[in-house]
Design an enzyme around this catalytic site. Structure first.
Site, PDB file in Angstrom:
ATOM      1  N   HIS A  23      16.556  47.364  71.706  1.00 13.31           N
ATOM      2  CA  HIS A  23      17.276  48.145  72.707  1.00 13.31           C
ATOM      3  C   HIS A  23      18.232  47.246  73.477  1.00 13.31           C
ATOM      4  O   HIS A  23      17.887  46.111  73.818  1.00 13.31           O
ATOM      5  CB  HIS A  23      16.246  48.790  73.651  1.00 13.31           C
ATOM      6  CG  HIS A  23      16.816  49.843  74.553  1.00 13.31           C
ATOM      7  ND1 HIS A  23      17.715  50.795  74.123  1.00 13.31           N
ATOM      8  CD2 HIS A  23      16.616  50.087  75.872  1.00 13.31           C
ATOM      9  CE1 HIS A  23      18.030  51.575  75.138  1.00 13.31           C
ATOM     10  NE2 HIS A  23      17.385  51.177  76.208  1.00 13.31           N
ATOM     11  N   CYS A  83      22.786  52.428  72.258  1.00  8.34           N
ATOM     12  CA  CYS A  83      22.536  51.634  73.470  1.00  8.34           C
ATOM     13  C   CYS A  83      23.413  50.397  73.499  1.00  8.34           C
ATOM     14  O   CYS A  83      23.850  49.959  74.563  1.00  8.34           O
ATOM     15  CB  CYS A  83      21.086  51.205  73.494  1.00  8.34           C
ATOM     16  SG  CYS A  83      20.641  50.234  72.052  1.00  8.34           S
ATOM     17  N   ASN A 136      19.472  50.879  82.510  1.00  4.41           N
ATOM     18  CA  ASN A 136      19.222  51.490  81.201  1.00  4.41           C
ATOM     19  C   ASN A 136      20.226  52.619  80.976  1.00  4.41           C
ATOM     20  O   ASN A 136      21.011  52.950  81.877  1.00  4.41           O
ATOM     21  CB  ASN A 136      17.766  51.999  81.161  1.00  4.41           C
ATOM     22  CG  ASN A 136      17.245  52.186  79.751  1.00  4.41           C
ATOM     23  OD1 ASN A 136      17.996  52.079  78.767  1.00  4.41           O
ATOM     24  ND2 ASN A 136      15.964  52.472  79.626  1.00  4.41           N
ATOM     25  N   GLN A 166      22.642  58.042  77.003  1.00  2.00           N
ATOM     26  CA  GLN A 166      23.093  57.982  75.606  1.00  2.00           C
ATOM     27  C   GLN A 166      22.652  59.194  74.805  1.00  2.00           C
ATOM     28  O   GLN A 166      23.193  59.462  73.728  1.00  2.00           O
ATOM     29  CB  GLN A 166      22.580  56.708  74.944  1.00  2.00           C
ATOM     30  CG  GLN A 166      21.086  56.692  74.742  1.00  2.00           C
ATOM     31  CD  GLN A 166      20.564  55.318  74.344  1.00  2.00           C
ATOM     32  OE1 GLN A 166      20.637  54.369  75.103  1.00  2.00           O
ATOM     33  NE2 GLN A 166      20.054  55.221  73.144  1.00  2.00           N
TER      34      GLN A 166
END
Ligand SMILES: *[C@@H]1O[C@H](CO)[C@@H](O)[C@H](O)[C@H]1NC(C)=O
Length: 342
Positions: free
Chosen positions: A286, A151, A306, A145
């Site tokens: 997140h 996110c 992630n 990102q």
């Protein structure tokens, strides 16, 4: 059910590097004679590896001090023989306060309560002992990102890529930038944070998303460009029953699931591998995607994708302890999971 005060997941992005976000620093001390030059060499190697440049010698010295503090912390944790290890990754010149600071300013926003009474379509699913959606071809390569707190878009898109592959057999990398640029309703604020469920709502109203290739990621808020063709679509989304890791297990058995976590911890910042059992809060900040689960060395874990690039964690993934004592799950992973339907 009353609306709970929640902040959009602002993602602890690298916006830290933008001017104006630096915290005030104490007067730097001049590099002293006794500073081990090997540490400076290590810092300079780290700078080269991460393409880091500083404005001047003073800033470099400040960052070197922080780097050394972080190394001390990393070494002390690694010496404890925990089931996970830390490393001086790309966040190694940031204090933990700086690492956290991007989510400041997003607190206190209210979002719609989750539909906890809604039927859970996977309630009767029986879960095998392990699952890895990567092996089933339902997970695209890890993305990054960059310096944009979106996110939430990466989390939602990864879950959508998963259900699309499961339903069609085709793995298609879809456009986060289309979500960032075009989903401007309510709490979704592009690089300034948003919610996965709202991203799903947007995608439904948008009749789908185009591909990553056709609408590439820019890591900034841009103007919405009308996508020439939609590559995948979803029909709805559902929330996994809250604070219920068993329900989450059934959902992740069935498809990749968007999860919100508290990723602000000092250990989380430097995670490099193993099953993460570190100190963690439940202030969700997140958005990531649970793409599997398993057991390693007797410790159960969630396999989590992630969006901080392949250099963070286990090639971009983290394995987080599963079935912990608190109902919220480690780092709050069981608090707000949701998945798109197709
Ligand atoms: C799960 O099983 C129960 C009992 O057989 C049934 O009443 C319920 O509708 C099932 N739920 C789903 C989502 O299939």
């Amino acid at each position: 059910m009353a609306a709970r005060g929640l902040s959009p997941f602002s993602c602890l992005c690298l916006a830290l590097f933008l001017l104006g976000l630096w915290l005030p620093f104490a007067t730097p001390r001049i590099l002293e004679e006794e500073t081990p030059s090997s540490l400076l060499v290590r810092f300079e190697q780290w700078m080269a590896l991460h393409g880091r440049q500083y404005m001047d010698a003073q800033e470099k010295e400040q960052r070197f001090q922080i780097f050394q503090e972080n190394l001390k912390f990393i070494d002390s944790v690694n010496a404890e023989g925990r089931p996970y290890k830390l490393t001086a990754n790309k966040f190694a010149d940031l204090t933990n306060d700086e690492f956290r600071v991007t989510r400041m300013g997003f607190k206190g926003h209210e979002c719609a309560a989750r539909a906890s009474d809604a039927p859970f379509m996977y309630a009767n699913v029986s879960a095998p002992t392990s699952m890895d959606w990567r092996k089933k071809g339902a997970v695209t390569p890890v993305k990054d990102q960059g310096q944009c707190g979106c996110c939430w878009a990466f989390s939602a898109v990864a879950a959508m890529e998963g259900i699309h592959q499961i339903k069609t057999g085709k793995l298609v990398s879809l456009s986060e930038q289309e979500v960032v640029d075009c989903d401007t309703k309510g709490e979704d604020q592009g690089c300034n944070g948003g919610f996965m469920d709202d991203a799903f709502k947007f995608i439904i109203n948008n009749h789908g998303l185009t591909t990553e290739a056709k609408y590439p990621y820019k890591a900034v808020d841009g103007s919405c460009k009308k996508a020439s063709s939609l590559a995948a679509t979803i029909t709805g989304y559902e929330d996994v029953p809250t604070n219920n890791e068993k329900a989450l297990l059934k959902a992740v058995t069935s498809q990749p699931v968007s999860v919100a976590i508290d990723a602000s911890g000092y250990e989380f910042q430097f995670y490099s591998g193993g099953v993460f059992t570190g100190n963690c809060g439940t202030e969700l900040d997140h958005g990531v995607t649970a793409v599997g689960y398993g057991t390693s060395g007797g410790t159960k874990y969630w396999l989590v994708k992630n969006s901080w690039g392949k250099q963070w964690g286990e090639a971009g993934y983290i394995r987080m302890q599963r079935d912990v004592a608190s109902k919220e799950g480690l780092c709050g992973i069981a608090m707000q999971p949701s998945y798109p339907t197709a």
